[in-house]
Design an enzyme around this catalytic site. Structure first.
Site, PDB file in Angstrom:
ATOM      1  N   ALA A  11     -26.595  -2.405   8.116  1.00  0.00           N
ATOM      2  CA  ALA A  11     -25.630  -1.161   8.512  1.00  0.00           C
ATOM      3  C   ALA A  11     -24.190  -1.239   8.874  1.00  0.00           C
ATOM      4  O   ALA A  11     -23.986  -0.854   9.744  1.00  0.00           O
ATOM      5  CB  ALA A  11     -26.220  -0.204   9.768  1.00  0.00           C
ATOM      6  N   ASP A  34     -30.683  -2.274  10.342  1.00  0.00           N
ATOM      7  CA  ASP A  34     -30.218  -3.057  10.605  1.00  0.00           C
ATOM      8  C   ASP A  34     -31.202  -3.845  11.677  1.00  0.00           C
ATOM      9  O   ASP A  34     -31.823  -2.923  12.275  1.00  0.00           O
ATOM     10  CB  ASP A  34     -29.002  -2.897  11.020  1.00  0.00           C
ATOM     11  N   ASN A  96     -27.829 -16.215   3.547  1.00  0.00           N
ATOM     12  CA  ASN A  96     -28.424 -15.490   2.773  1.00  0.00           C
ATOM     13  C   ASN A  96     -29.293 -14.989   2.732  1.00  0.00           C
ATOM     14  O   ASN A  96     -30.473 -14.151   2.595  1.00  0.00           O
ATOM     15  CB  ASN A  96     -27.539 -14.630   2.976  1.00  0.00           C
ATOM     16  N   THR A 120     -26.216  -8.109  -1.748  1.00  0.00           N
ATOM     17  CA  THR A 120     -25.562  -9.240  -0.265  1.00  0.00           C
ATOM     18  C   THR A 120     -25.166 -10.555  -1.488  1.00  0.00           C
ATOM     19  O   THR A 120     -25.829 -10.241  -2.520  1.00  0.00           O
ATOM     20  CB  THR A 120     -26.726  -9.607   0.103  1.00  0.00           C
ATOM     21  N   HIS A 176     -21.207 -13.425 -10.727  1.00  0.00           N
ATOM     22  CA  HIS A 176     -19.806 -12.177  -9.957  1.00  0.00           C
ATOM     23  C   HIS A 176     -19.969 -13.606  -8.747  1.00  0.00           C
ATOM     24  O   HIS A 176     -20.274 -13.747  -7.739  1.00  0.00           O
ATOM     25  CB  HIS A 176     -20.958 -11.651  -9.196  1.00  0.00           C
TER      26      HIS A 176
HETATM   27  P1  A3D Z   1     -21.151  -6.811   7.258  1.00  0.00           P
HETATM   28  O1  A3D Z   1     -20.247  -5.827   8.087  1.00  0.00           O
HETATM   29  O2  A3D Z   1     -21.593  -8.033   8.183  1.00  0.00           O
HETATM   30  O3  A3D Z   1     -22.916  -6.456   7.282  1.00  0.00           O
HETATM   31  C1  A3D Z   1     -24.001  -6.689   6.877  1.00  0.00           C
HETATM   32  C2  A3D Z   1     -24.525  -6.308   8.524  1.00  0.00           C
HETATM   33  O4  A3D Z   1     -26.027  -7.052   7.861  1.00  0.00           O
HETATM   34  C3  A3D Z   1     -24.577  -6.485   9.923  1.00  0.00           C
HETATM   35  O5  A3D Z   1     -24.487  -4.638  10.320  1.00  0.00           O
HETATM   36  C4  A3D Z   1     -25.701  -6.922   9.934  1.00  0.00           C
HETATM   37  O6  A3D Z   1     -26.218  -6.977  11.221  1.00  0.00           O
HETATM   38  C5  A3D Z   1     -27.031  -6.989   8.977  1.00  0.00           C
HETATM   39  N1  A3D Z   1     -28.308  -8.167   8.754  1.00  0.00           N
HETATM   40  C6  A3D Z   1     -27.751  -9.118   9.309  1.00  0.00           C
HETATM   41  N2  A3D Z   1     -28.866 -10.477   9.251  1.00  0.00           N
HETATM   42  C7  A3D Z   1     -30.731  -9.234   8.865  1.00  0.00           C
HETATM   43  C8  A3D Z   1     -31.504  -8.950   8.799  1.00  0.00           C
HETATM   44  N3  A3D Z   1     -32.128 -10.073   9.123  1.00  0.00           N
HETATM   45  N4  A3D Z   1     -32.456  -7.648   8.725  1.00  0.00           N
HETATM   46  C9  A3D Z   1     -31.060  -6.534   8.156  1.00  0.00           C
HETATM   47  N5  A3D Z   1     -30.008  -6.468   8.322  1.00  0.00           N
HETATM   48  C10 A3D Z   1     -29.083  -7.524   8.802  1.00  0.00           C
HETATM   49  O7  A3D Z   1     -20.869  -7.170   5.914  1.00  0.00           O
HETATM   50  P2  A3D Z   1     -20.361  -6.465   4.907  1.00  0.00           P
HETATM   51  O8  A3D Z   1     -20.854  -4.554   5.000  1.00  0.00           O
HETATM   52  O9  A3D Z   1     -19.123  -6.535   4.994  1.00  0.00           O
HETATM   53  O10 A3D Z   1     -21.051  -6.905   3.050  1.00  0.00           O
HETATM   54  C11 A3D Z   1     -22.786  -7.303   3.680  1.00  0.00           C
HETATM   55  C12 A3D Z   1     -22.996  -8.168   2.132  1.00  0.00           C
HETATM   56  O11 A3D Z   1     -22.442  -7.870   0.659  1.00  0.00           O
HETATM   57  C13 A3D Z   1     -22.239 -10.054   2.419  1.00  0.00           C
HETATM   58  O12 A3D Z   1     -22.991 -10.405   2.126  1.00  0.00           O
HETATM   59  C14 A3D Z   1     -20.903  -9.335   1.395  1.00  0.00           C
HETATM   60  O13 A3D Z   1     -20.595 -11.177   0.995  1.00  0.00           O
HETATM   61  C15 A3D Z   1     -21.642  -8.548   0.314  1.00  0.00           C
HETATM   62  N6  A3D Z   1     -20.634  -8.231  -0.624  1.00  0.00           N
HETATM   63  C16 A3D Z   1     -20.838  -8.431  -2.004  1.00  0.00           C
HETATM   64  C17 A3D Z   1     -19.884  -7.289  -2.647  1.00  0.00           C
HETATM   65  C18 A3D Z   1     -20.394  -8.127  -4.470  1.00  0.00           C
HETATM   66  O14 A3D Z   1     -19.496  -7.476  -5.495  1.00  0.00           O
HETATM   67  C19 A3D Z   1     -21.980  -8.389  -4.950  1.00  0.00           C
HETATM   68  C20 A3D Z   1     -18.760  -7.134  -2.576  1.00  0.00           C
HETATM   69  C21 A3D Z   1     -18.274  -7.085  -1.605  1.00  0.00           C
HETATM   70  C22 A3D Z   1     -19.063  -7.418  -0.048  1.00  0.00           C
END
Ligand code: A3D
Length: 320
Positions: A11, A34, A96, A120, A176
Site C-alpha cells: 500500500a 501492507d 524483494n 515489484t 524490464h
Molecule cells: P513503496 O512506496 O515503498 O511501497 C512498497 C510498500 O510495500 C510499502 O508500503 C511497504 O510497507 C510494503 N511492503 C514491504 N514489504 C512487504 C511485505 N512483506 N508484505 C506486504 N507489504 C510489504 O514502493 P512503490 O509503491 O513506489 O514501488 C513498489 C515496487 O514497484 C518497487 O519494487 C518498485 O521498484 C517497483 N516498480 C516497478 C515498476 C515496473 O515497471 C515493473 C515501476 C515502478 C516501480
C-alpha cells in the site's frame, strides 16, 4: 452480481494510486494490504472519503492480515522496496525476493484463483519467483512492465511528432531493465511504422535513437527527479489497464512479462512478450517474428533475465 474483489499487496506509492484508480473506474471492491500498520487503513479511508464527491460505488478496506484477501479475483503486488538514485532495479533483488516468498505463500493460502499482476522489481525475476512461491498456474501470474515501457515510448513519440498519444502504438519487449527492447518496426503512428516515418522526414534516425534510449532510461529519469522513490502514477495506470482487460474479458493485446514456453524460441521463462489478456488470464503469447537485429537485442535481454533468475536460485535454494 457481486462486485469483483481486488487485493492490492503493498500500500505504498503505487498501491495507493492503484486503489484510487480502481475505485474511480469502479473495477470492484478493494482491499489494501501492507505489513505497515495504519498505512493501508489510512489510505483506504482517505480514498473512500473521496467517493461521495467522485461518485463511485466501491468499498475500500485496509488490512495487515492475508485472511482479508480471501477470494480475491485480482491481486496486484507492489510489496517490497523501490529504487533510490544511483540504484539499478537489480540492486533490489535480495530484499524483494524475501518479500515475494511471503506474498507467494499468502496468495497460495488465500487467493489461489486470482489473476496476479506483479510490479515489484527487478520485475522479470520477481514475477518468476512469485509464481514459484505461490504455485498458481503460469497463465494467471504475470508481470507489468511492457505496458509502462511502451507508454513511455508512446508519450515521447507523440511529443516528437506532435500527434495524439492515442494514435501512437508501440512495443517494448524483453526484460524490464537496461536491456529492454523497443521495437521501432512494430511501433506506429496511425498504422505507419516508425522506419517509414523517418523515411517520410517526420523525424531523423538520430532523434529516434535518442527517444529509444530515453525510453530505456525512463524509470531512472524519474528516480533522479523524485530522489525519494520511483515512478508510481504511470506504473499504477499500466497495471490497471491489465486488470481491466482480465475483469472485462477485453482480449487486449498488451506487452507483459508472461511465462513463455515454446513461442519466440523460449523454453519456460518469464520475459516481456506480446500477450492477449482476457477472462482466462494470459490467453495467448503472440509469436512475432523479429529480424536479426531485433532478435540479437531480445536474446541479450533474455540472457540478462536468466542471470537474475540464477541469482534468485543462489540466494534461495528452494527455488533451484
Ligand atoms: P513503496 O512506496 O515503498 O511501497 C512498497 C510498500 O510495500 C510499502 O508500503 C511497504 O510497507 C510494503 N511492503 C514491504 N514489504 C512487504 C511485505 N512483506 N508484505 C506486504 N507489504 C510489504 O514502493 P512503490 O509503491 O513506489 O514501488 C513498489 C515496487 O514497484 C518497487 O519494487 C518498485 O521498484 C517497483 N516498480 C516497478 C515498476 C515496473 O515497471 C515493473 C515501476 C515502478 C516501480
Amino acid at each position: 452480481m457481486a462486485r469483483p474483489k481486488i487485493a492490492l499487496i503493498g500500500a505504498g506509492q503505487i498501491g495507493g494510486t492503484l486503489a484510487h484508480l480502481a475505485a474511480i473506474k469502479e473495477l470492484g471492491d478493494i482491499i489494501l494490504f501492507d505489513i505497515a500498520e495504519g498505512t493501508p487503513q489510512g489510505k483506504a479511508l482517505d480514498i473512500a472519503q473521496s467517493g461521495p464527491s467522485a461518485g463511485f460505488d466501491a468499498s475500500l478496506k485496509g488490512a495487515n492480515s492475508y485472511a482479508d484477501i480471501a477470494g480475491a479475483d485480482v491481486c496486484i503486488v507492489t510489496a517490497g522496496v523501490p529504487r533510490k538514485p544511483g540504484m539499478s532495479r537489480d540492486d533490489l533483488l535480495g530484499i524483494n525476493l524475501k518479500v515475494m516468498k511471503a506474498v507467494g505463500e499468502g496468495l497460495k493460502a488465500h487467493a489461489p484463483n486470482a489473476f496476479v499482476i506483479c510490479i515489484t522489481n527487478p520485475l522479470d525475476a520477481m514475477v518468476w519467483a512469485l509464481r514459484e512461491f505461490s504455485g498458481l498456474p503460469h497463465h494467471m501470474v504475470v508481470g507489468m512492465a511492457g505496458v509502462l515501457d511502451s507508454a513511455r515510448f508512446r508519450h515521447f513519440l507523440s511529443v516528437e511528432f506532435n500527434v495524439s498519444m492515442r494514435d501512437v502504438t508501440a512495443f517494448v519487449l524483453g526484460g524490464h531493465g537496461d536491456t529492454m527492447v523497443p521495437l521501432a518496426r512494430y511501433s506506429t503512428v496511425g498504422g505507419i511504422p516508425l522506419p517509414d516515418l523517418v523515411a517520410m522526414g517526420w523525424t531523423t534516425q538520430e532523434k529516434l535513437d535518442g527517444i529509444i534510449q530515453r525510453t530505456r532510461d525512463g524509470g531512472a529519469e524519474i528516480v533522479g527527479l523524485l530522489k525519494t522513490g520511483s515512478a508510481f502514477y504511470a506504473p499504477a495506470q499500466s497495471a490497471i489497464e491489465m486488470a481491466e482487460a482480465f475483469l472485462k474479458d477485453q482480449k487486449r493485446l498488451l506487452p507483459c512479462a508472461a511465462y513463455v514456453d515454446g513461442a519466440l524460441g523460449l523454453n519456460g521463462m518469464y520475459v516481456g512478450v506480446p500477450t492477449i489478456i482476457g477472462a482466462g488470464g494470459i490467453e495467448r503469447i503472440v509469436d512475432i517474428k523479429m529480424n536479426a537485429d531485433e532478435q540479437a537485442m531480445f536474446t541479450k535481454s533474455v540472457e540478462a533475465v536468466n542471470g537474475l533468475v540464477a541469482a534468485c536460485k543462489a540466494i534461495d535454494p528452494s527455488l533451484a
